[in-house]
Design a protein around this motif. Sequence first.
Motif: not given
Length: 103
Positions: A58, A49, A51, A54-55
């Motif tokens: 998520l 991932w 961050p 992609d965070l």
Amino acid sequence: MVTTALQACCDGWGLTVTLGMPKVKPEGTAHYGIFLTGRTLKGSLFGGWKPKSDLPSLVDMYTTKEIQVDEYITHNLPFEDVNKAFNLMREGKCLLCVIHMAK
């Protein structure tokens, strides 16, 4: 350990993937010739991932209940007990610890 895994790979197409960071001796050494034979060493941190990009997705998946996280929380601690959280993690007594910051 990484060197041993790399040496155990097949010539031409062998792949060694490291996951996370080792607790002891995070440096590794390998003879350059290992790479000339076509072996590959890759690393993965956080399951690949990224961050920054992609965070947000998520968080969206968590808020829409597409992924379950709450059931894995083993401890809720105030920020003042952050050292206790690290100790729990080192001792293997904590799966997921949420640190609460005062407003």
